[in-house]
Each structure stands twice: as C-alpha cells, then as structure tokens.
Design a protein around this motif. Structure first.
Motif, PDB file in Angstrom:
ATOM      1  N   LEU A  85       0.826  -1.212   0.000  1.00  0.00           N
ATOM      2  CA  LEU A  85       0.000   0.000   0.000  1.00  0.00           C
ATOM      3  C   LEU A  85       0.857   1.257   0.000  1.00  0.00           C
ATOM      4  O   LEU A  85       1.948   1.296   0.585  1.00  0.00           O
ATOM      5  CB  LEU A  85      -0.936  -0.012   1.202  1.00  0.00           C
ATOM      6  N   THR A  90      -4.814   6.058  -0.162  1.00  0.00           N
ATOM      7  CA  THR A  90      -5.731   6.578   0.843  1.00  0.00           C
ATOM      8  C   THR A  90      -7.003   7.090   0.188  1.00  0.00           C
ATOM      9  O   THR A  90      -6.960   7.926  -0.716  1.00  0.00           O
ATOM     10  CB  THR A  90      -5.066   7.712   1.633  1.00  0.00           C
ATOM     11  N   VAL A 113      -3.417   5.250   4.435  1.00  0.00           N
ATOM     12  CA  VAL A 113      -2.062   4.724   4.358  1.00  0.00           C
ATOM     13  C   VAL A 113      -1.102   5.846   4.749  1.00  0.00           C
ATOM     14  O   VAL A 113      -1.032   6.875   4.072  1.00  0.00           O
ATOM     15  CB  VAL A 113      -1.723   4.201   2.961  1.00  0.00           C
TER      16      VAL A 113
END
Length: 115
Positions: A85, A90, A113
């Motif tokens: 990620l 996000t 994230v």
C-alpha cells in the motif's frame, strides 16, 4: 431489501497490507459482477477492481500487481486484498454489486495509508 456490509476499515503504514470484504444479502437475483471503487478527497470515484460471476477480473492500472480481487459466490461476498500500500491509496473504498438489472453501493470504508 438489499444490504451490502463492508468490513476492513484500516490505518496502515506504507508497504503494509489490508483486506476488505463486502457481503451482499437480501436479493434472490443472481449477481452479475462485484467490484471496488474508491474516492479520495477532491477526486471523483473511480474503479479499483471488478470481478464477474465467471471470475474475469479488471484492475485500475495504479493497483495492478498490488491488489487482488476475489469472490465467494456461495457467500455473495467479494474481497479486495491490498498489498504494498502507498499513501496515494488513501481513500474511501466502496463496494459495488451489480445484479441483473440494478447495482448497489456499500456504505464506504475508509482506508488510510501513512507514509
């Protein structure tokens, strides 16, 4: 009444992993396709990944090789495994389930994230 229940809300560090799930219930109609979309602040909602009843998948270029979509037809559930990620991942992630005529959206799941 169709219900989509999402799970997997998460705050994860960059490089980490997270798994989202979405279970559909309340309809006797067959599910044609299931997918995940995401919307970051100030941006439009866009496709992350989708999977048909036959198992054919489609991914946004930005997540190819990092995310994997799968489904359990017996449970009417779709999963999104997110690896490696990045902060750019996000967003609020929305489940989408398309029956033969109508499509439904989940309530949205925040994924953050951190760098």
């Amino acid at each position: 009444q169709v219900q989509l229940v999402e799970s997997g809300v998460g705050l994860v560090q960059a490089g980490g992993s997270l798994r989202l799930s979405c279970a559909a219930s309340g309809s006797s109609d067959s599910i044609a396709a299931m997918g995940w979309y995401r919307q970051a602040p100030g941006k439009q909602r866009g496709l992350v990944a989708s999977i048909t009843s036959g198992g054919s998948t489609n991914y946004a270029d930005s997540v190819k090789g990092r995310f994997t979509i799968s489904r359990d037809n017996a449970k009417n559930t779709v999963y999104l495994q997110m690896n490696s990620l990045k902060p750019d991942d996000t967003a609020v992630y929305y489940c989408n389930v398309r029956f033969s005529v109508v499509a439904y959206w989940g309530q949205g799941t925040q994924v953050t994230v951190s760098s």
